[in-house]
Design a protein around this motif. Structure first.
Motif, PDB file in Angstrom:
ATOM      1  N   PRO A 220      21.298   6.395 -23.258  1.00 38.22           N
ATOM      2  CA  PRO A 220      20.418   7.320 -23.970  1.00 38.22           C
ATOM      3  C   PRO A 220      20.163   6.816 -25.375  1.00 38.22           C
ATOM      4  N   PRO A 221      19.004   7.180 -25.951  1.00 34.66           N
ATOM      5  CA  PRO A 221      18.714   6.723 -27.313  1.00 34.66           C
ATOM      6  C   PRO A 221      19.890   7.050 -28.235  1.00 34.66           C
ATOM      7  N   LYS A 222      20.232   6.090 -29.100  1.00 37.74           N
ATOM      8  CA  LYS A 222      21.405   6.281 -29.970  1.00 37.74           C
ATOM      9  C   LYS A 222      21.176   7.456 -30.915  1.00 37.74           C
ATOM     10  N   ASP A 223      19.915   7.565 -31.348  1.00 39.90           N
ATOM     11  CA  ASP A 223      19.587   8.636 -32.284  1.00 39.90           C
ATOM     12  C   ASP A 223      19.527   9.979 -31.600  1.00 39.90           C
ATOM     13  N   GLU A 224      20.115  10.969 -32.241  1.00 42.99           N
ATOM     14  CA  GLU A 224      19.936  12.347 -31.774  1.00 42.99           C
ATOM     15  C   GLU A 224      18.426  12.644 -31.783  1.00 42.99           C
ATOM     16  N   ALA A 229      12.741   7.953 -33.599  1.00 45.87           N
ATOM     17  CA  ALA A 229      13.016   6.529 -33.322  1.00 45.87           C
ATOM     18  C   ALA A 229      11.878   5.934 -32.497  1.00 45.87           C
ATOM     19  N   MET A 230      11.449   6.639 -31.467  1.00 43.17           N
ATOM     20  CA  MET A 230      10.369   6.131 -30.604  1.00 43.17           C
ATOM     21  C   MET A 230       9.062   5.989 -31.393  1.00 43.17           C
ATOM     22  N   CYS A 231       8.763   7.013 -32.195  1.00 45.71           N
ATOM     23  CA  CYS A 231       7.504   6.977 -32.959  1.00 45.71           C
ATOM     24  C   CYS A 231       7.502   5.830 -33.969  1.00 45.71           C
ATOM     25  N   THR A 232       8.670   5.563 -34.559  1.00 48.06           N
ATOM     26  CA  THR A 232       8.753   4.469 -35.528  1.00 48.06           C
ATOM     27  C   THR A 232       8.383   3.147 -34.855  1.00 48.06           C
ATOM     28  N   VAL A 233       8.935   2.926 -33.670  1.00 48.99           N
ATOM     29  CA  VAL A 233       8.642   1.676 -32.954  1.00 48.99           C
ATOM     30  C   VAL A 233       7.161   1.633 -32.554  1.00 48.99           C
ATOM     31  N   ALA A 234       6.678   2.724 -31.978  1.00 47.30           N
ATOM     32  CA  ALA A 234       5.280   2.735 -31.511  1.00 47.30           C
ATOM     33  C   ALA A 234       4.321   2.544 -32.681  1.00 47.30           C
ATOM     34  N   ARG A 235       4.624   3.191 -33.817  1.00 50.73           N
ATOM     35  CA  ARG A 235       3.753   3.064 -34.995  1.00 50.73           C
ATOM     36  C   ARG A 235       3.767   1.615 -35.489  1.00 50.73           C
ATOM     37  N   GLN A 236       4.970   1.034 -35.549  1.00 47.24           N
ATOM     38  CA  GLN A 236       5.073  -0.342 -36.038  1.00 47.24           C
ATOM     39  C   GLN A 236       4.253  -1.295 -35.159  1.00 47.24           C
ATOM     40  N   HIS A 237       4.364  -1.127 -33.841  1.00 49.64           N
ATOM     41  CA  HIS A 237       3.598  -1.993 -32.938  1.00 49.64           C
ATOM     42  C   HIS A 237       2.091  -1.835 -33.172  1.00 49.64           C
ATOM     43  N   GLY A 252      15.514   9.648 -14.197  1.00 51.53           N
ATOM     44  CA  GLY A 252      16.795  10.295 -14.508  1.00 51.53           C
ATOM     45  C   GLY A 252      17.183  10.158 -15.976  1.00 51.53           C
ATOM     46  N   ALA A 253      16.211   9.780 -16.839  1.00 53.99           N
ATOM     47  CA  ALA A 253      16.546   9.517 -18.248  1.00 53.99           C
ATOM     48  C   ALA A 253      17.109  10.761 -18.946  1.00 53.99           C
ATOM     49  N   LEU A 254      18.089  10.514 -19.803  1.00 58.63           N
ATOM     50  CA  LEU A 254      18.773  11.612 -20.499  1.00 58.63           C
ATOM     51  C   LEU A 254      18.808  11.333 -21.996  1.00 58.63           C
ATOM     52  N   ASP A 255      18.898  12.404 -22.775  1.00 63.05           N
ATOM     53  CA  ASP A 255      19.143  12.188 -24.200  1.00 63.05           C
ATOM     54  C   ASP A 255      20.664  12.225 -24.440  1.00 63.05           C
ATOM     55  N   ARG A 256      21.079  12.105 -25.695  1.00 64.86           N
ATOM     56  CA  ARG A 256      22.517  12.010 -25.987  1.00 64.86           C
ATOM     57  C   ARG A 256      23.280  13.260 -25.575  1.00 64.86           C
TER      58      ARG A 256
END
Ligand code: F6P
Length: 367
Positions: A220-224, A229-237, A252-256
């Motif tokens: 799961p994403p490290k960040d709560e 976190a996702m938006c930062t990456v997408a914006r940077q790209h 089956g993806a889960l958050d923390r």
């Protein structure tokens, strides 16, 4: 003379037909009788015409056909003892003493349970007059061999399962198609892929298609606050010049906090925070369809040769084997251990011990 039954069980996977073909052809060449059990464990429970003797021509053309031509089922009756008792009687009445099961984790767990109960089942059939004492003596032991057929690649103790690579190809084709429309409109797409509790398909598809972000159950994403976190990456790209945004989400993806990550929520986040025109695509069962790729034809074929050899080499004191693939070698390992390890992965995820889950699942791929 060995009488081998072969069945496919659980969700179909491309390459299962290669397994059936190879068991039939190699089994016949070794002087065995080979029977196909149609409709998975359901056919074993129902017996009659569901259990059919195969000859050389029964499997003509099988190599290139997707799915499983002898049928499969997620069978409830086999989960009951009465169902397994009926299945045991049908095997004995057909003279079958060895069973090769091609299926996923659940199907192989069922196979293992069946063998562990065999003694008791035969005893009960004898006591209730459903089989003769001669039959009870001849069928004292049941040989079970497991072949791992599943698009999810979720079985421990093997690097790759039959059908996973074909499914990955289907996903890549689909994402490539989405890519062209995403590029044209400069849109974002959130694409959900299968895999049940396993992120292999999502992770590999992410690498193979150059996705921006991937969500998998095992990590799961490290960040709560994974949204940021996702938006930062997408914006940077985007800032670096990318005209499309592709997010791949394992079903089956889960958050923390072990809460499911939903595609519609991701869509809303991308639209609201980044102003991206976003669409959701759920690939669904297209991922399970189509002709098997060369790898799955080869994997199904060579592993099934090993499965027949394992039947011929089996002795009552040896544990049921599972045929796997490790470091590009066909391997034979105790089925029970592989099933146990697979369940340990699920438990590790459930108890949020993600590092352990990753380590147990597939160390080579994730290194
Ligand atoms: O196990 C294979 C699989 O395709 C999973 O990836 C998915 O979660 C499930 O089967 C879907 O099952 P069904 O075909 O019964 O809907």
């Amino acid at each position: 003379k060995k009488k081998i039954g072969v069945l496919t069980s659980g969700g179909d996977a491309s390459g299962m037909n290669a397994c059936v073909r190879s068991v039939v052809l190699y089994g016949l060449s070794k002087g065995c009788d080979v029977y196909a059990v149609y409709e998975g464990y359901q056919g074993l429970v129902d017996g009659g015409d569901f259990i059919r003797k195969m000859d050389w021509r029964s499997v003509t053309g099988y190599l290139s056909i997707g799915g499983t031509s002898i049928g499969t089922a997620r069978c409830m009756p086999f989960k009951t003892r009465d169902g397994r008792l009926q299945a045991a009687e049908n095997l004995i009445k057909n003279g079958i003493d060895s069973l090769i099961v091609c299926g996923g984790d659940g199907s192989l767990t069922g196979a293992d349970l069946f063998r562990s109960e065999w003694d008791g089942l035969v005893g009960e059939l004898l006591k209730t007059g459903r089989i003769t004492s001669e039959e009870a003596t001849v069928f004292k032991h049941l040989t079970i061999v497991g072949l791992v057929g599943s698009i999810d690649n979720d079985m421990s103790s093997t690097d790759i399962t039959i059908g996973a690579v074909t499914s990955l190809h289907r996903i890549c084709e689909a994402v490539d198609s989405v890519d062209t429309t995403a590029l044209s409109h400069s849109r974002a797409f959130v694409i959900e892929v299968m895999g049940r509790h396993c992120g292999w398909l999502a992770l590999m598809a992410g690498i193979a298609t150059g996705a921006d972000f991937v969500f998998i159950p095992e990590q799961p994403p490290k960040d709560e606050d994974w949204e940021t976190a996702m938006c930062t990456v997408a914006r940077q790209h985007r800032e670096l010049g990318k005209r499309k945004t592709i997010i791949i989400v394992a079903e089956g993806a889960l958050d923390r906090n072990l809460k499911p990550i939903k595609v519609d929520h991701i869509k809303d986040v991308l639209s609201d925070r980044l102003g991206l025109d976003t669409r959701v695509t759920i690939l669904g069962h297209t991922q399970r369809g189509g002709s098997p790729c060369a790898f799955d034809r080869i994997l199904g074929t060579v592993q099934s040769v090993a499965a027949v050899d394992a039947v011929l080499a089996s002795t009552p004191d040896k544990p049921s084997p599972m045929i796997g693939m490790n470091n590009n070698q066909v391997t034979t390992k105790p089925l029970m251990d592989a099933v146990k390890l697979t369940h340990e992965v699920a438990n590790a995820i459930e108890s949020q011990n993600f590092d352990k889950a990753l380590e147990l699942r597939d160390p080579q791929f994730l290194d």
